[in-house]
Design an enzyme around this catalytic site. Structure first.
Site, PDB file in Angstrom:
ATOM      1  N   ALA A  69    -150.716 -47.387  75.834  1.00  0.00           N
ATOM      2  CA  ALA A  69    -150.270 -48.332  74.813  1.00  0.00           C
ATOM      3  C   ALA A  69    -150.456 -47.674  73.449  1.00  0.00           C
ATOM      4  CB  ALA A  69    -151.102 -49.599  74.892  1.00  0.00           C
ATOM      5  N   GLY A 114    -151.919 -47.062  79.876  1.00  0.00           N
ATOM      6  CA  GLY A 114    -150.683 -47.726  80.296  1.00  0.00           C
ATOM      7  C   GLY A 114    -149.691 -46.785  80.944  1.00  0.00           C
ATOM      8  N   GLU A 117    -150.877 -46.475  84.406  1.00  0.00           N
ATOM      9  CA  GLU A 117    -150.585 -47.753  85.071  1.00  0.00           C
ATOM     10  C   GLU A 117    -149.110 -47.814  85.478  1.00  0.00           C
ATOM     11  OE1 GLU A 117    -152.494 -49.864  81.753  1.00  0.00           O
ATOM     12  OE2 GLU A 117    -153.645 -50.920  83.282  1.00  0.00           O
ATOM     13  N   GLU A 137    -159.393 -46.388  78.826  1.00  0.00           N
ATOM     14  CA  GLU A 137    -159.600 -47.598  78.006  1.00  0.00           C
ATOM     15  C   GLU A 137    -161.064 -47.869  77.698  1.00  0.00           C
ATOM     16  OE1 GLU A 137    -157.382 -47.306  80.371  1.00  0.00           O
ATOM     17  OE2 GLU A 137    -155.515 -48.306  79.778  1.00  0.00           O
TER      18      GLU A 137
END
Ligand code: COA
Length: 265
Positions: A69, A114, A117, A137
């Site tokens: 992100a 992300g 992911e 994270e």
């Protein structure tokens, strides 16, 4: 109806029945901004419906597959905007994971947070020997919000996922080949030719059988996924409100802004 503007953060190229989606925000290592998230979701929903597309390949331009992100966007986000970003992220990942077409990740470089992911939402993962992946994270005082805790455990096993999640380590693609996530490790120049060859092979299979196979694999691995994703969503939203996370996110953005000022002189 007005024609839609072409996406700015990705391209979609056709090779017969194979569509190649390439993230194109290379100067930011393809970090996902809000507009990019919308473009990815729309691209995947469209490809899922397109009768001329049988297989999708996903890759990134430059050194990044996707570095997660956009932390600089996080730094300026109100808590409610962060929540909204997470909600839209869930729809984006679903558009990939639940796509009726098989999705092959061709991981060219960094796949972090992300980005990793997103890899976890793909059906088959190929990776360049140069790629690095992880879920960092925790270093921001957050937890993954795009399914990393749930799909990480489902696809890597609890021990490997816990190691990745708790340490935030960034590991070479070869390790993920050992873990079984990466089906094939290639030299960097061989990645796209191999991904296209494999996609071409899958494109000749029965689309109905492929769709059933995707569903069956999901059945075997994610019975508890919706509940796990809800719980993960609550955790990341609440952690974003902590001083620790706010400070780490701000630090990252400020470092980048300082570099930018230095560049401009
Ligand atoms: N969000 C926003 N910008 C990001 C980013 C992210 N997740 N990851 C990289 N970038 C940007 C950097 O800010 C930099 O932009 P700038 O030149 O405008 O400052 C550019 O991409 C290149 O990254 P840089 O850090 O200079 O490259 P590097 O080779 O030194 O380091 C990484 C590469 C991937 C190790 C490092 O960028 C990194 O740790 N990124 C964050 C990864 C992360 O925590 N992701 C999870 C987010 S929840």
């Amino acid at each position: 109806m007005a024609a839609r503007a072409a996406p700015e953060s990705l391209s979609v190229d056709r090779h017969g029945a194979v569509a190649v989606v390439t993230f194109r925000r290379p100067d930011q290592l393809n970090a996902i901004s809000t507009p990019m998230m919308a473009e990815i979701t729309e691209a995947f929903l469209g490809l899922g419906r397109d009768p001329e597309v049988n297989v999708i390949v996903l890759t990134g331009e430059g050194r990044g597959f996707m570095a997660g992100a956009d932390i600089k966007e996080y730094a300026g986000q109100a808590d409610s905007a962060f929540d909204d970003f997470q909600t839209r992220g869930r729809a984006m990942y679903a558009a990939i994971e639940d796509n009726p077409k098989p999705v092959i990740a061709a991981v060219n470089g960094y796949a972090l947070g992300g980005g990793f992911e997103m890899v976890l939402c793909c059906d088959i993962v190929l990776a360049s020997s140069k790629a690095k992946m992880g879920l960092p994270e925790v270093k921001l005082g957050l937890v993954p919000g795009g399914g990393g805790t749930q799909r990480g455990v489902a696809r890597l096993g609890a021990n490997r996922a816990a190691y990745l999640l708790l340490t935030g380590a960034m590991l070479p693609a070869a390790t993920f080949a050992d873990y079984g996530l990466v089906a094939e490790l290639t030299e960097p120049d061989d990645l796209m030719p191999r991904a296209l060859a494999l996609a071409g092979e899958l494109a000749t299979a029965s689309p109905d059988a492929i769709r059933e196979l995707k569903t069956l694999v999901h059945f075997a691995t994610r019975n508890e996924l919706p509940a796990g994703l809800d719980r993960e969503g609550e955790a990341v939203r609440s952690l974003f409100r902590t001083d620790f996370a706010k400070a780490r996110v701000r630090e990252f953005a400020e470092k980048s802004a300082a570099r930018e000022r230095e560049k401009r002189g």
